[in-house]
Design a protein around this motif. Structure first.
Motif, PDB file in Angstrom:
ATOM      1  N   HIS A 199      53.733  -2.880 -26.685  1.00 19.54           N
ATOM      2  CA  HIS A 199      53.949  -2.388 -25.610  1.00 19.54           C
ATOM      3  C   HIS A 199      52.550  -1.872 -24.918  1.00 19.54           C
ATOM      4  O   HIS A 199      52.759  -1.198 -23.802  1.00 19.54           O
ATOM      5  N   ASP A 200      51.575  -2.175 -25.310  1.00 18.31           N
ATOM      6  CA  ASP A 200      50.073  -1.876 -24.729  1.00 18.31           C
ATOM      7  C   ASP A 200      50.128  -0.276 -24.479  1.00 18.31           C
ATOM      8  O   ASP A 200      49.741   0.164 -23.292  1.00 18.31           O
ATOM      9  N   ILE A 201      50.660   0.505 -25.332  1.00 22.24           N
ATOM     10  CA  ILE A 201      50.366   1.836 -25.348  1.00 22.24           C
ATOM     11  C   ILE A 201      49.443   2.301 -26.398  1.00 22.24           C
ATOM     12  O   ILE A 201      49.843   1.846 -27.680  1.00 22.24           O
ATOM     13  N   LYS A 202      48.538   3.141 -26.414  1.00 22.20           N
ATOM     14  CA  LYS A 202      47.606   3.428 -27.262  1.00 22.20           C
ATOM     15  C   LYS A 202      48.211   5.011 -27.801  1.00 22.20           C
ATOM     16  O   LYS A 202      48.468   5.857 -27.023  1.00 22.20           O
ATOM     17  N   ILE A 203      48.459   5.029 -29.184  1.00 22.75           N
ATOM     18  CA  ILE A 203      48.712   6.598 -29.479  1.00 22.75           C
ATOM     19  C   ILE A 203      47.602   7.134 -30.153  1.00 22.75           C
ATOM     20  O   ILE A 203      46.743   6.180 -30.755  1.00 22.75           O
ATOM     21  N   ALA A 204      47.244   8.528 -29.892  1.00 24.38           N
ATOM     22  CA  ALA A 204      46.127   9.250 -29.990  1.00 24.38           C
ATOM     23  C   ALA A 204      46.586  10.762 -30.684  1.00 24.38           C
ATOM     24  O   ALA A 204      47.042  11.433 -29.902  1.00 24.38           O
ATOM     25  N   ILE A 205      46.241  10.776 -32.002  1.00 20.36           N
ATOM     26  CA  ILE A 205      46.493  11.779 -32.508  1.00 20.36           C
ATOM     27  C   ILE A 205      45.503  13.130 -31.887  1.00 20.36           C
ATOM     28  O   ILE A 205      44.434  12.848 -31.944  1.00 20.36           O
ATOM     29  N   HIS A 206      46.062  14.171 -31.951  1.00 23.12           N
ATOM     30  CA  HIS A 206      45.602  15.353 -31.769  1.00 23.12           C
ATOM     31  C   HIS A 206      45.248  16.157 -32.820  1.00 23.12           C
ATOM     32  O   HIS A 206      45.815  16.359 -33.792  1.00 23.12           O
ATOM     33  N   PRO A 207      43.682  16.717 -32.585  1.00 24.42           N
ATOM     34  CA  PRO A 207      43.247  17.412 -33.972  1.00 24.42           C
ATOM     35  C   PRO A 207      43.905  18.670 -34.192  1.00 24.42           C
ATOM     36  O   PRO A 207      44.482  19.074 -33.162  1.00 24.42           O
ATOM     37  N   ASP A 208      43.915  19.049 -35.435  1.00 30.02           N
ATOM     38  CA  ASP A 208      44.624  20.260 -35.861  1.00 30.02           C
ATOM     39  C   ASP A 208      43.808  21.443 -35.234  1.00 30.02           C
ATOM     40  O   ASP A 208      42.852  21.613 -34.981  1.00 30.02           O
ATOM     41  N   ASP A 209      44.499  22.629 -34.643  1.00 24.16           N
ATOM     42  CA  ASP A 209      44.131  23.374 -33.817  1.00 24.16           C
ATOM     43  C   ASP A 209      44.566  24.838 -34.364  1.00 24.16           C
ATOM     44  O   ASP A 209      45.764  25.355 -33.963  1.00 24.16           O
ATOM     45  N   PRO A 210      43.862  25.544 -35.045  1.00 25.85           N
ATOM     46  CA  PRO A 210      42.446  25.371 -35.555  1.00 25.85           C
ATOM     47  C   PRO A 210      42.717  24.457 -36.474  1.00 25.85           C
ATOM     48  O   PRO A 210      43.249  24.110 -37.281  1.00 25.85           O
ATOM     49  N   PRO A 211      41.246  23.785 -36.871  1.00 26.02           N
ATOM     50  CA  PRO A 211      41.025  22.723 -38.027  1.00 26.02           C
ATOM     51  C   PRO A 211      40.728  23.321 -39.518  1.00 26.02           C
ATOM     52  O   PRO A 211      39.865  22.833 -40.007  1.00 26.02           O
ATOM     53  N   TRP A 212      41.895  24.239 -39.796  1.00 29.59           N
ATOM     54  CA  TRP A 212      41.919  24.443 -41.133  1.00 29.59           C
ATOM     55  C   TRP A 212      43.286  24.837 -41.616  1.00 29.59           C
ATOM     56  O   TRP A 212      44.202  25.167 -40.754  1.00 29.59           O
ATOM     57  N   PRO A 213      43.633  24.995 -42.877  1.00 27.76           N
ATOM     58  CA  PRO A 213      45.068  25.315 -43.273  1.00 27.76           C
ATOM     59  C   PRO A 213      45.335  26.681 -42.594  1.00 27.76           C
ATOM     60  O   PRO A 213      44.654  27.728 -42.727  1.00 27.76           O
TER      61      PRO A 213
END
Length: 360
Positions: A199-213
């Motif tokens: 479908h010509d759509i790019k899926i783009a994951i967002h980084p974790d916020d904040p970037p740690w467990p």
């Protein structure tokens, strides 16, 4: 660089489409159906309602943030196939209205996390603040209550109807490791990316916020190495990353400029914002101006310019200025100021490149 502005919908945002279209260079909105639970197929009539509103304002709706991922997908439960099928159907519907990018995240239970939504800065403005020591000691149930109190607007990632089942969610994640989360993300991507490409759509994951467990929950989209690992799961331009300078910038070890150069062909969407990081692990969001925080916003914009970035960008969280009553982090004034700062940098680098070319 194509500038867009996040909008939460009529009756759910203090900023109007008329105001957004007056910000120089803004051509579209970043939107979602915030009343549709994660995992449900999006109704076409609601999608068309937002399209009509955007069309009337002369703004496009090519970027969706977010089509949320159901927890059963993250947990790898047998029921995930139903929710993945709904996700595929939603992708097909969004293609019909011209959507080109879908931002999503794969964070267990919580989306973004802060301890104070209105921490006062030196100039009297307020901003989102993360106090590490408090997170290390606070009961997550108390934090949920705090985030949602006194708010008549939806708080993305903190929906009360979902978090009222917090005990069950924490129980479900007992024993779930980073390795498990990677396996479940891979399953999701291998199912979704071919449909998105169709479908010509790019899926783009967002980084974790904040970037740690946090609270013992695993988080995996936290660093350059991990983004590289995620992109390698499905080698396709339709499997990308929403590179967020604020989320990644909370960890001073993250070299965001280097990430832009390495992942330049896999970044369809950029969040640009600044944070001031303290030695004890605390951080607070600041203006977009480079000097006001710890993130090299100037270097980031130059990296996007020099790599020929043609994707979508938005100013991310802003401060609360001049008495504005708004959704925390999402007022009009500071984000509009941020856009003008980003354009100023971009225009300066463009002029610099033109002069260099003329001398050659």
């Amino acid at each position: 660089m194509k500038m867009v502005f996040r909008w939460f919908g009529e009756g759910n945002d203090t900023v109007s489409l008329d105001q957004i279209r007056q910000i120089p260079g803004v051509e579209g909105i970043v939107w979602s159906l915030h009343d549709v639970p994660a995992g449900d197929e999006w109704p076409m009539d609601k999608i068309m309602e937002v399209k009509a509103q955007a069309d009337k304002a002369g703004l496009h709706l090519k970027v969706v943030e977010s089509v949320n991922v159901h927890e059963d997908i993250k947990l790898g439960l047998p029921s995930r196939d139903l929710y993945i099928d709904n996700y595929k159907k939603t992708i097909a519907k969004l293609a019909q209205v011209g959507v080109k990018v879908i931002c999503y995240n794969f964070m267990p239970v919580f989306d973004w996390l802060r301890t104070d939504l209105h921490k006062e800065l030196e100039d009297g403005s307020t901003a989102l603040f993360y106090e590490k020591g408090r997170i290390d000691n606070i009961d997550p149930y108390e934090l949920v209550k705090q985030i949602n109190e006194n708010s008549s607007l939806t708080m993305p990632g903190w929906e009360p109807e979902r978090l009222q089942h917090l005990t069950k969610l924490f129980d479900a994640y007992q024993g779930v490791t980073e390795e498990h989360l990677w396996e479940n993300l891979a399953y999701f991507l291998k199912e979704i990316v071919p449909v998105a490409a169709e479908h010509d759509i790019k899926i783009a994951i967002h980084p974790d916020d904040p970037p740690w467990p946090i609270f013992g929950l695993p988080r995996i989209i936290t660093s350059r190495d991990n983004i590289r690992k995620m992109l390698a799961i499905v080698e396709s331009p339709y499997n990308g990353v929403t590179l967020c300078s604020g989320s990644l910038g909370a960890n001073p070890n993250n070299d965001i400029v280097a990430m832009i150069h390495e992942f330049k062909d896999r970044i369809p969407f950029a969040h640009i914002r600044n944070v001031r990081v303290y030695d004890n692990g605390d951080f607070i969001e600041t203006s977009h101006r480079t000097q006001d925080g710890s993130v090299d916003i100037t270097g980031i914009v130059q990296a996007y310019h020099d790599t020929g970035f043609e994707g979508f960008a938005r100013p991310d969280h802003g401060r609360h200025l001049w008495g504005e009553k708004c959704r925390p982090g999402y007022g009009l004034y500071d984000r509009a100021l941020g856009i003008m700062y980003l354009w100023g940098l971009w225009d300066a680098f463009s002029r610099q490149a033109e002069r260099k070319e003329a001398r050659a």
